[in-house]
Write an enzyme that holds these catalytic residues in place. Structure first.
Site, PDB file in Angstrom:
ATOM      1  N   CYS A   1       1.153  -0.913  -0.178  1.00  0.00           N
ATOM      2  CA  CYS A   1       0.498  -0.335  -0.173  1.00  0.00           C
ATOM      3  C   CYS A   1       0.937   1.197   0.141  1.00  0.00           C
ATOM      4  O   CYS A   1       2.585   1.091  -0.355  1.00  0.00           O
ATOM      5  CB  CYS A   1      -0.830   0.304   1.194  1.00  0.00           C
ATOM      6  SG  CYS A   1      -1.744  -1.244   1.379  1.00  0.00           S
TER       7      CYS A   1
ATOM      8  N   ARG B   1       1.186   1.528  -6.125  1.00  0.00           N
ATOM      9  CA  ARG B   1       1.622   0.527  -4.566  1.00  0.00           C
ATOM     10  C   ARG B   1       0.021  -0.084  -4.503  1.00  0.00           C
ATOM     11  O   ARG B   1      -0.259  -1.317  -3.968  1.00  0.00           O
ATOM     12  CB  ARG B   1       2.112   1.359  -3.727  1.00  0.00           C
ATOM     13  CG  ARG B   1       3.144   2.020  -4.280  1.00  0.00           C
ATOM     14  CD  ARG B   1       3.781   2.821  -2.781  1.00  0.00           C
ATOM     15  NE  ARG B   1       4.237   1.480  -1.903  1.00  0.00           N
ATOM     16  CZ  ARG B   1       5.562   0.955  -1.452  1.00  0.00           C
ATOM     17  NH1 ARG B   1       6.259   1.557  -2.649  1.00  0.00           N
ATOM     18  NH2 ARG B   1       5.662  -0.354  -0.297  1.00  0.00           N
TER      19      ARG B   1
ATOM     20  N   TRP C   1      -4.135  -1.747  -1.124  1.00  0.00           N
ATOM     21  CA  TRP C   1      -4.380  -2.837  -2.210  1.00  0.00           C
ATOM     22  C   TRP C   1      -4.800  -3.758  -1.298  1.00  0.00           C
ATOM     23  O   TRP C   1      -3.639  -4.109  -0.149  1.00  0.00           O
ATOM     24  CB  TRP C   1      -2.730  -3.457  -3.057  1.00  0.00           C
ATOM     25  CG  TRP C   1      -2.591  -4.652  -3.431  1.00  0.00           C
ATOM     26  CD1 TRP C   1      -2.975  -4.263  -5.121  1.00  0.00           C
ATOM     27  CD2 TRP C   1      -2.595  -5.635  -3.395  1.00  0.00           C
ATOM     28  NE1 TRP C   1      -3.363  -5.732  -5.287  1.00  0.00           N
ATOM     29  CE2 TRP C   1      -2.875  -6.439  -4.641  1.00  0.00           C
ATOM     30  CE3 TRP C   1      -1.375  -6.016  -2.017  1.00  0.00           C
ATOM     31  CZ2 TRP C   1      -2.696  -7.914  -4.546  1.00  0.00           C
ATOM     32  CZ3 TRP C   1      -1.378  -7.568  -2.413  1.00  0.00           C
ATOM     33  CH2 TRP C   1      -1.529  -8.355  -3.768  1.00  0.00           C
TER      34      TRP C   1
ATOM     35  N   ASN D   1       1.645  -0.597   5.595  1.00  0.00           N
ATOM     36  CA  ASN D   1       1.205  -1.293   5.001  1.00  0.00           C
ATOM     37  C   ASN D   1       2.279  -2.500   5.133  1.00  0.00           C
ATOM     38  O   ASN D   1       3.523  -2.837   5.664  1.00  0.00           O
ATOM     39  CB  ASN D   1       2.211  -0.512   4.406  1.00  0.00           C
ATOM     40  CG  ASN D   1       2.826  -1.631   2.704  1.00  0.00           C
ATOM     41  OD1 ASN D   1       2.379  -2.419   2.515  1.00  0.00           O
ATOM     42  ND2 ASN D   1       3.773  -1.329   1.683  1.00  0.00           N
ATOM     43  N   GLY D   2       0.981  -3.806   5.198  1.00  0.00           N
ATOM     44  CA  GLY D   2       2.021  -5.087   4.638  1.00  0.00           C
ATOM     45  C   GLY D   2       1.200  -5.977   6.079  1.00  0.00           C
ATOM     46  O   GLY D   2       0.550  -5.999   5.616  1.00  0.00           O
TER      47      GLY D   2
ATOM     48  N   GLU E   1       7.864 -13.853 -21.007  1.00  0.00           N
ATOM     49  CA  GLU E   1       7.734 -11.495 -20.930  1.00  0.00           C
ATOM     50  C   GLU E   1       6.736 -11.257 -21.854  1.00  0.00           C
ATOM     51  O   GLU E   1       5.380 -10.918 -21.268  1.00  0.00           O
ATOM     52  CB  GLU E   1       8.989 -11.124 -21.344  1.00  0.00           C
ATOM     53  CG  GLU E   1       9.204  -9.713 -20.927  1.00  0.00           C
ATOM     54  CD  GLU E   1       8.800  -9.460 -19.676  1.00  0.00           C
ATOM     55  OE1 GLU E   1       8.495 -10.076 -18.419  1.00  0.00           O
ATOM     56  OE2 GLU E   1       8.105  -8.127 -19.399  1.00  0.00           O
TER      57      GLU E   1
ATOM     58  N   LYS F   1       2.802  -9.961 -20.117  1.00  0.00           N
ATOM     59  CA  LYS F   1       3.055  -8.155 -19.864  1.00  0.00           C
ATOM     60  C   LYS F   1       1.559  -8.459 -20.506  1.00  0.00           C
ATOM     61  O   LYS F   1       0.635  -6.956 -20.457  1.00  0.00           O
ATOM     62  CB  LYS F   1       3.659  -8.072 -21.617  1.00  0.00           C
ATOM     63  CG  LYS F   1       4.282  -6.181 -20.895  1.00  0.00           C
ATOM     64  CD  LYS F   1       5.301  -6.161 -20.516  1.00  0.00           C
ATOM     65  CE  LYS F   1       4.969  -6.805 -18.884  1.00  0.00           C
ATOM     66  NZ  LYS F   1       6.383  -6.859 -18.249  1.00  0.00           N
TER      67      LYS F   1
ATOM     68  N   GLU G   1      -1.062  -9.254 -18.428  1.00  0.00           N
ATOM     69  CA  GLU G   1      -0.953  -8.558 -16.860  1.00  0.00           C
ATOM     70  C   GLU G   1      -2.232  -6.975 -16.953  1.00  0.00           C
ATOM     71  O   GLU G   1      -2.668  -6.897 -16.384  1.00  0.00           O
ATOM     72  CB  GLU G   1       0.074  -8.244 -16.474  1.00  0.00           C
ATOM     73  CG  GLU G   1       0.381  -6.716 -15.319  1.00  0.00           C
ATOM     74  CD  GLU G   1       1.807  -6.778 -15.251  1.00  0.00           C
ATOM     75  OE1 GLU G   1       2.822  -6.690 -16.021  1.00  0.00           O
ATOM     76  OE2 GLU G   1       2.617  -6.421 -14.275  1.00  0.00           O
TER      77      GLU G   1
ATOM     78  N   HIS H   1       3.373 -31.379 -28.139  1.00  0.00           N
ATOM     79  CA  HIS H   1       3.507 -32.610 -27.090  1.00  0.00           C
ATOM     80  C   HIS H   1       1.694 -31.866 -26.291  1.00  0.00           C
ATOM     81  O   HIS H   1       2.035 -32.156 -25.103  1.00  0.00           O
ATOM     82  CB  HIS H   1       4.859 -32.245 -26.233  1.00  0.00           C
ATOM     83  CG  HIS H   1       5.961 -32.462 -26.559  1.00  0.00           C
ATOM     84  ND1 HIS H   1       5.944 -34.116 -26.797  1.00  0.00           N
ATOM     85  CD2 HIS H   1       6.956 -31.709 -26.947  1.00  0.00           C
ATOM     86  CE1 HIS H   1       7.334 -34.107 -27.565  1.00  0.00           C
ATOM     87  NE2 HIS H   1       8.025 -33.098 -28.324  1.00  0.00           N
TER      88      HIS H   1
ATOM     89  N   LYS I   1       2.356  -2.360  -7.758  1.00  0.00           N
ATOM     90  CA  LYS I   1       3.409  -2.197  -8.636  1.00  0.00           C
ATOM     91  C   LYS I   1       4.816  -3.141  -7.404  1.00  0.00           C
ATOM     92  O   LYS I   1       5.537  -3.269  -8.587  1.00  0.00           O
ATOM     93  CB  LYS I   1       3.766  -0.473  -8.756  1.00  0.00           C
ATOM     94  CG  LYS I   1       5.175  -0.439  -9.028  1.00  0.00           C
ATOM     95  CD  LYS I   1       5.072  -0.859 -10.538  1.00  0.00           C
ATOM     96  CE  LYS I   1       6.791  -0.858 -11.543  1.00  0.00           C
ATOM     97  NZ  LYS I   1       6.880  -1.817 -12.792  1.00  0.00           N
TER      98      LYS I   1
HETATM   99  O1  M6R Z   1      10.148  -4.958  -8.736  1.00  0.00           O
HETATM  100  P1  M6R Z   1      10.675  -5.932  -8.548  1.00  0.00           P
HETATM  101  O2  M6R Z   1      11.883  -5.856 -10.142  1.00  0.00           O
HETATM  102  O3  M6R Z   1      11.003  -7.237  -8.203  1.00  0.00           O
HETATM  103  O4  M6R Z   1       9.360  -6.837  -9.187  1.00  0.00           O
HETATM  104  C1  M6R Z   1       8.809  -8.364  -9.803  1.00  0.00           C
HETATM  105  C2  M6R Z   1       7.576  -8.285 -10.356  1.00  0.00           C
HETATM  106  O5  M6R Z   1       6.877  -8.113  -9.174  1.00  0.00           O
HETATM  107  C3  M6R Z   1       7.379  -7.463 -11.540  1.00  0.00           C
HETATM  108  O6  M6R Z   1       8.391  -8.054 -12.223  1.00  0.00           O
HETATM  109  C4  M6R Z   1       5.817  -7.204 -12.315  1.00  0.00           C
HETATM  110  O7  M6R Z   1       6.018  -9.093 -12.609  1.00  0.00           O
HETATM  111  C5  M6R Z   1       5.709  -6.582 -12.840  1.00  0.00           C
HETATM  112  N1  M6R Z   1       4.702  -5.624 -13.242  1.00  0.00           N
HETATM  113  C6  M6R Z   1       5.895  -7.333 -14.454  1.00  0.00           C
HETATM  114  O8  M6R Z   1       5.615  -6.227 -15.486  1.00  0.00           O
END
Ligand code: M6R
Length: 608
Positions: free
Chosen positions: A2, A27, A74, A100-101, A481, A485, A488, A504, A603
């Site tokens: 958060c 966040r 969050w 936060n946490g 990757e 993306k 997400e 397979h 994030k």
């Molecule tokens: O801050 P970080 O690089 O440790 O974050 C890792 C993942 O949470 C981050 O790369 C996540 O997969 C992205 N939102 C993907 O776009």
């Protein structure tokens, strides 16, 4: 994960808090709230949904006062709702807390506090803290908060205010980031630096297990046992506009377009005239480099994909066996370390809980840890033995873009650096990678020109139920990757497969019109990939191929072809990433999604 802000000074706190929360919405953004001391009592306003809902509520009914705390949430414990939004208070309304946490032992504490007569309003773990402070309060907020924290288990950051001591905010960091912004007759608290940049560039970064007692005129830091701590002031050099949208519709698009510069910045000073990779921050000698006999790369999400590319390059150039694993698995797997295992953790934010836990596990087991991170002063950066920064600048959009390409750059550099010190690779291979790195900013810049083509393709397929990405070797990692993306931010079901693996099982899903994005940049695997594409075409899928400019064969194989500026195949993942990011971006736009803040995500994942 958060966002937290706090303010104490002479300005109206509400404006400072809302402005700070805007910068922290990445966040978490399922609800938001603020608490302000109005001279007599603590007033709280909180609302379900984006910050804008809270701002509308406050419009004409604002909270007056010059000290306050704010939060953008969050959800972890308790669904998103007005009542579960922070700040949370005690029974009497004398204390307000943002958090936060996760408080792991909150259920037991809640039962005890309820048995003692405390009345709870929310389903959150956070509210326990407010009641606990109420029950322990001895007239000194700092002392009380430290006592309360000693009974809490978990990873968290807290900021607490009290109507009994309104000239003071108390902040605590236990495994969750907090920075204190230093002003003149005013001070600030935030989970992350962008929230402070409009007001100050001088900050204290709270270390693990530290607290801050903050008034308008001074900040005193201590350990959680009360021992005073002298802090160094960190001066932030970021451009404020770097943390804002700068004319783009979304942070994600801005960050995609920033990649040529981010890549160039990350390379600056790290390629010598005599064609060597230079990492002065490591300063290793041949003996140190030769000692390393095993490498573990640990990361999450996109950073994990960067690690997968890193494995292939490191193994090729250094001949050191490399394992790569997601941090959430690694931390519980009891990995095997040799006496000279090097653990490389990769994290944009440097605050990802699982990555940090993996780092700590590796250190506790005696391994050397090197961090690749984008945030100077982050937890990962502070706790690792060696740190290499990716100079991507602040990445705000939840979807990682420029952090990924710059992580790749650091991994290529590191592989060349190790290989040159160890004398393990063919000089021609190293020369090819280093030449590719020099070409990379230009190649990334040119590949941005694919935006109209990717937009057109995205508009055509944005309403399909699923999509497949295929490739071999480094193209397979790039496919993973690309699929992440797309999932997400567009919410289209996307899967990536090693192209040779389709038959397979997965080929059963390839039917007429299914979009397949095929990556064919690996010269030594090109023919094999083309064969797999033909198998797919035979099932009437719609194939978009990404290949190098000059490929004359591909047009007869795929339905559509996107030509990439030619660069060494080794560097292909960094070039291919860009059109795949654009594809995800435009598909999400077509579907009307909130690109920068996709549903259910945040994030920085500072919880397990
Ligand atoms: O801050 P970080 O690089 O440790 O974050 C890792 C993942 O949470 C981050 O790369 C996540 O997969 C992205 N939102 C993907 O776009």
């Amino acid at each position: 994960m958060c966002g937290i802000v706090g303010y104490i000074g002479e300005r109206q706190a509400q404006q400072v808090l809302l402005r700070g929360l805007e910068k922290l919405e990445y966040r978490g953004y399922d609800s938001a709230g603020i608490a302000v001391f109005d001279g007599g009592a603590i007033r709280v306003k909180k609302r379900l949904g984006r910050l804008v809902n809270l701002e509308e509520t406050l419009n004409g009914h604002g909270l007056a006062g010059t000290v306050g705390i704010g939060h953008t949430r969050w959800a972890t414990h308790g669904r998103p709702s007005d009542v579960n939004a922070h700040p949370h208070g005690d029974c009497s309304g004398r204390f307000a807390v943002v958090h936060n946490g996760i408080i792991e032992n909150y259920l037991k504490l809640r039962e005890e506090l309820q048995a003692a007569g405390h009345r709870f309003r929310s389903e959150t773990d956070t509210e326990v803290v407010a009641h606990l402070i109420e029950s322990l309060y001895d007239g000194n907020l700092l002392r009380t908060v430290l006592r309360a924290v000693s009974t809490l288990r978990g990873a968290f950051a807290l900021v607490v205010m009290s109507a009994d001591e309104p000239g003071r905010l108390v902040a605590v960091r236990k495994h969750s980031p907090l920075v204190i912004g230093l002003g003149d007759g005013e001070n600030f608290i935030a989970s992350d630096i962008p929230a402070l940049l409009s007001y100050t560039r001088r900050v204290y970064v709270l270390e693990e297990g530290e607290a801050a007692d903050v008034t308008a005129d001074r900040v005193i830091c201590c350990r959680l046992d009360g021992t005073p701590v002298e802090k160094d002031v960190l001066r932030i050099t970021w451009d404020v506009r770097a943390a804002e949208k700068g004319g783009y519709d979304h942070f994600m698009l801005k960050e995609i377009y920033e990649q040529p510069k981010a890549v160039a910045d990350t390379l600056t000073g790290r390629l010598s005239d005599d064609n060597r990779a230079v990492l002065p921050e490591l300063g290793w000698d041949a003996e140190q480099a030769l000692k390393v006999d095993r490498i573990h790369i640990v990361a999450c999400g996109t950073a994990y994909h960067a690690g997968m590319v890193g494995r292939q390059i490191l193994e090729k150039l250094t001949r050191i066996p490399v394992e790569v694993e997601v941090a959430s698995e690694y931390r519980y797997r009891d990995p095997i370390y040799t006496d000279h295992t090097l653990v490389v953790v990769i994290s944009q934010s440097g605050e990802t809980a699982d990555t940090l836990a993996a780092l700590r596990e590796a250190k506790a087991r005696g391994a050397q840890v090197m961090a690749i991170t984008n945030v100077v002063g982050s937890s990962v950066a502070r706790e690792a033995d060696h740190v290499v920064i990716t100079w991507a600048g602040p990445e705000i959009a939840v979807a990682s873009t420029k952090a990924y390409t710059t992580q790749l750059v650091v991994l290529y550099l590191f592989a060349c650096y190790l290989a040159q010190l160890r004398g393990t690779a063919e000089p021609t291979v190293i020369d090819e990678v280093l030449a590719g790195l020099r070409d990379l900013p230009d190649a990334v810049s040119q590949v941005l020109d694919t935006a109209p083509a990717m937009k057109a393709f995205a508009q055509k397929f944005a309403w399909k139920e699923s999509a497949f990405f295929i490739g071999r070797g480094l193209d397979y990692v790039a496919a993973l990757e690309g699929a992440l993306k797309l999932k997400e931010i567009s919410y289209i079901h996307a899967e990536a497969y090693a192209a040779g693996e389709l038959k397979h099982g997965t080929l059963a899903l390839i039917t007429e019109g299914v979009p397949v994005i095929a990556l064919a940049t690996q010269d030594h695997l090109y023919e094999k990939t083309v064969s797999n594409m033909k198998e797919i075409k035979a099932r009437d899928a719609h194939v978009l191929a990404l290949t190098w400019a000059g490929d004359e064969e591909m047009a007869s194989v795929a339905d559509e072809v996107l030509y990439l500026p030619r660069i060494s195949s080794w560097l292909a993942p960094a070039v291919v990433a860009v059109p795949l990011q654009l594809l995800a971006y435009y598909a999400a736009m077509e579907r009307g999604n909130d690109v920068d803040k996709p549903r259910n995500l945040a994030k920085s994942v500072t919880v397990e």
